[in-house]
Design an enzyme around this catalytic site. Structure first.
Site, PDB file in Angstrom:
ATOM      1  N   GLY A 124     -19.851   0.980 -15.577  1.00 13.96           N
ATOM      2  CA  GLY A 124     -20.841   1.652 -16.419  1.00 13.96           C
ATOM      3  C   GLY A 124     -21.337   2.913 -15.755  1.00 13.96           C
TER       4      GLY A 124
ATOM      5  N   ASN B  76     -24.534  -8.200 -18.890  1.00 13.89           N
ATOM      6  CA  ASN B  76     -23.228  -7.629 -19.224  1.00 13.89           C
ATOM      7  C   ASN B  76     -22.670  -8.410 -20.404  1.00 13.89           C
ATOM      8  OD1 ASN B  76     -19.930  -7.891 -17.721  1.00 13.89           O
ATOM      9  ND2 ASN B  76     -20.613  -6.504 -19.301  1.00 13.89           N
ATOM     10  N   GLY B  77     -22.329  -7.715 -21.469  1.00  5.62           N
ATOM     11  CA  GLY B  77     -21.772  -8.384 -22.633  1.00  5.62           C
ATOM     12  C   GLY B  77     -22.409  -7.878 -23.897  1.00  5.62           C
TER      13      GLY B  77
HETATM   14  N1  LIG Z   1     -21.299  -3.129 -21.752  1.00  6.41           N
HETATM   15  C1  LIG Z   1     -22.256  -4.002 -21.671  1.00  6.41           C
HETATM   16  O1  LIG Z   1     -22.147  -5.041 -21.045  1.00  6.41           O
HETATM   17  C2  LIG Z   1     -23.514  -3.636 -22.440  1.00  6.41           C
HETATM   18  C3  LIG Z   1     -24.702  -4.553 -22.292  1.00  6.41           C
HETATM   19  C4  LIG Z   1     -25.689  -4.389 -23.446  1.00  6.41           C
HETATM   20  N2  LIG Z   1     -25.110  -4.879 -24.672  1.00  6.41           N
HETATM   21  C5  LIG Z   1     -26.112  -2.930 -23.584  1.00  6.41           C
HETATM   22  O2  LIG Z   1     -25.690  -2.265 -24.502  1.00  6.41           O
HETATM   23  O3  LIG Z   1     -26.837  -2.459 -22.750  1.00  6.41           O
END
Ligand SMILES: NC(=O)CC[C@H](N)C(=O)O
Ligand SMILES: O=P(O)(O)OC[C@H]1O[C@H](OP(=O)(O)OP(=O)(O)O)[C@H](O)[C@@H]1O
Ligand SMILES: [Mg+2]
Length: 510
Positions: free
Chosen positions: A28, A101-102
């Protein structure tokens, strides 16, 4: 795909959290955050940007305490506003912060229930804020001044009953400790490790094992699907299965693209999996064109390097680095917005002409999603003088949206949706396009861990294992999150919406 980390240490935890987040940066690039606690108070710093930009020395000095959690974000819900950076905080009960995460597939229903039934207010469109409030509500319901491990596990049990979708979570409860848990299908990864010091044992929970090894922690094991691991502030660790019917169906795309090759997820080495992907691709070449005329195999750096190397080896042809990657440009696929992604491919990759001139080149990428990378790359190879340009993807065609934490919300943005391989090949301008077969991909990641019952492969098959994803949900997701609408809504892109955060509840401050 976000990265999460939590540490219970015997000394200040800020630097170890920072280092772990740097190692998880590939998961991220949009926002980063750390929260620690000391003397019953939280210390939080989060903002849009890379880890190295978000945390300055002045922030690090103030992030005091021996326990903390951290997050790097790649949004799949809500916007890219700094107010949706994680960890999230809720004051009652006890003071809880959470990193996720998810992606929850029933976030909207949960949000309504939280408001109407649980009398809780959600201030963002982030599913992670919803998840935190469900956990907090379930803990509050138990009405204890001092929560025991049983109560914490019981709250996780209730989260599993209410939440649908994918979630690997680390929550921190003020004064008590951290708890990490995975959804009952184990879609998103999480593991924990231990570091022995003179003052006692320290624990880390993280998305990927590479975060542990880089900080000197020894991997103990993966958190099982549905399981919760609770570590008290004094370093006492408890684990308990909290789901009624857990099954291990990890996301195969972690092995294709997301995870670092030096990670081991659910006992499967990402590096070995990618080597095998190269081998099975080579075998497909030999099956389809035994008398192929490939002169040279080249990776599209970074992620496809491992597979391309092994493919060349198996084919017995030269492996060459025809494209050089600018090390200061991040991953393009996880950037918000197509304009930025397209521009970045050219900034990121530059050809060495002499490797192309007059040759039949086989370019290898780990996956083709929107086709942003391969379209540019095929043209660059031609401009550099290649005679024929072949293209191979180590993953099968990506034809369906992802709803479990990868930002592929819109079928119409996927180059392979509703197209045959020949049509895609023409569209990207390749003389020959080759995709990995799904059965081969599954073989590449299987045979190591008998607990893995199957793989979460929905982007290739359109089958969603949580069983709750229907056309209405996918239409809603598409409408909310396709590139065009996201930017019109004004909250989509951290690169051009730096004002979004400053009138939210969470106020950014330097
Ligand atoms: N990629 C992810 O794990 C995103 C986590 C969460 N759904 C967010 O948008 O922040
Ligand atoms: O078809 P597309 O929509 O372009 O998506 C696929 C490409 O994006 C990713 O690269 P990225 O630059 O994100 O990361 P990497 O440097 O790890 O390969 C992936 O490795 C492919 O190259
Ligand atoms: Mg790439």
């Amino acid at each position: 795909m976000c990265g999460i980390v939590g540490i219970v240490s015997t000394s200040n935890v800020n630097q170890s959290l920072y280092d772990a987040l740097t190692v998880l940066q590939h998961r991220g690039q949009d926002a980063a955050g750390i929260v620690t606690f000391q003397d019953e108070r939280f210390f939080l710093r989060k903002d849009n940007g890379l880890v190295r930009d978000v945390f300055r020395t002045r922030h690090m000095r103030r992030l005091v305490g021996n326990v903390g959690i951290g997050h790097v974000r790649y949004p799949t819900a809500g916007s890219s506003s700094s107010s949706e950076a994680q960890p999230f905080y809720v004051n009652s009960p006890y003071g809880i912060t959470l990193a996720h995460n998810g992606n929850l597939t029933n976030a909207e229903d949960l949000s309504n229930d939280l408001f109407r039934t649980d009398l809780r207010h959600i201030n963002t469109n982030s599913d992670s804020e919803v998840l935190l409030n469900v956990f907090a509500h379930e803990l509050q319901k138990l009405g204890k001044l001092d929560p025991t491990k049983e109560e914490i596990f019981s709250a996780v049990r209730a989260v599993h009953k209410r939440c649908r979708g994918a979630y690997a979570v680390i929550a921190m409860i003020t004064g008590y400790g951290i708890v990490g848990f995975r959804d009952p299908n184990g879609i998103r990864p999480a593991c924990y490790g231990v570091r022995k010091t003179e003052d006692g044992e320290e624990y880390m929970i993280a998305s990927e094992s590479v975060a542990l090894s880089a900080a000197g922690f020894k991997l103990v094991r993966d958190i099982a699907p549905g399981e919760a691991v609770y570590i008290e502030t004094d370093g006492t660790l408890y684990a308990q299965q909290c789901a009624e019917d857990p099954h291990l169906y990890p996301c195969v795309f972690e092995h294709v693209y997301f995870a670092r090759p030096d990670s081991i997820i659910d006992q499967v080495s990402v590096y070995k999996a990618r080597l095998r992907m190269g081998e099975t691709l080579a075998e497909k070449v030999l099956r389809e064109r035994p008398d192929h005329d490939i002169d040279v195999v080249m990776p599209i750096p970074d992620t496809s390097r491992t597979s391309a190397m092994q493919m060349a080896h198996r084919l017995g042809v030269k492996f060459r680095e025809g494209f050089i990657k600018n090390r200061y440009i991040g991953r393009t696929f996880i950037m918000p917005g197509q304009k930025m992604r397209k521009k970045s491919v050219r900034q990121k990759l530059n050809p060495i002409d002499l490797e192309f001139r007059g040759k039949n080149v086989m370019l290898v990428d780990d996956s083709i999603v929107r086709g942003t990378t391969c379209k540019e790359i095929v043209q660059m190879a031609r401009d550099a003088g290649a005679r024929k340009v072949y293209f191979a993807s180590a993953a099968p065609p990506v034809r369906y949206p992802n709803v479990y934490g990868i930002d592929m919300p819109s079928v119409n943005e996927l180059i392979a949706h509703d197209r045959s391989v020949d049509e895609i090949g023409q569209l990207i301008g390749a003389d020959w396009l080759l995709y990995q077969d799904l059965e081969d991909l599954i073989t590449c990641v299987s045979d190591v861990n008998p607990d893995i019952e199957g793989w979460e492969c929905s982007v290739f098959t359109g089958n969603y294992i949580t069983g709750d994803v229907n056309a209405a949900y996918l239409n809603k997701l598409e409408a909310a999150r396709n590139d065009e609408n996201r930017f019109q809504a004004g909250g989509g892109d951290s690169s051009d919406s730096s004002d979004n955060g400053i009138i939210d509840l969470y106020n950014d401050e330097d």
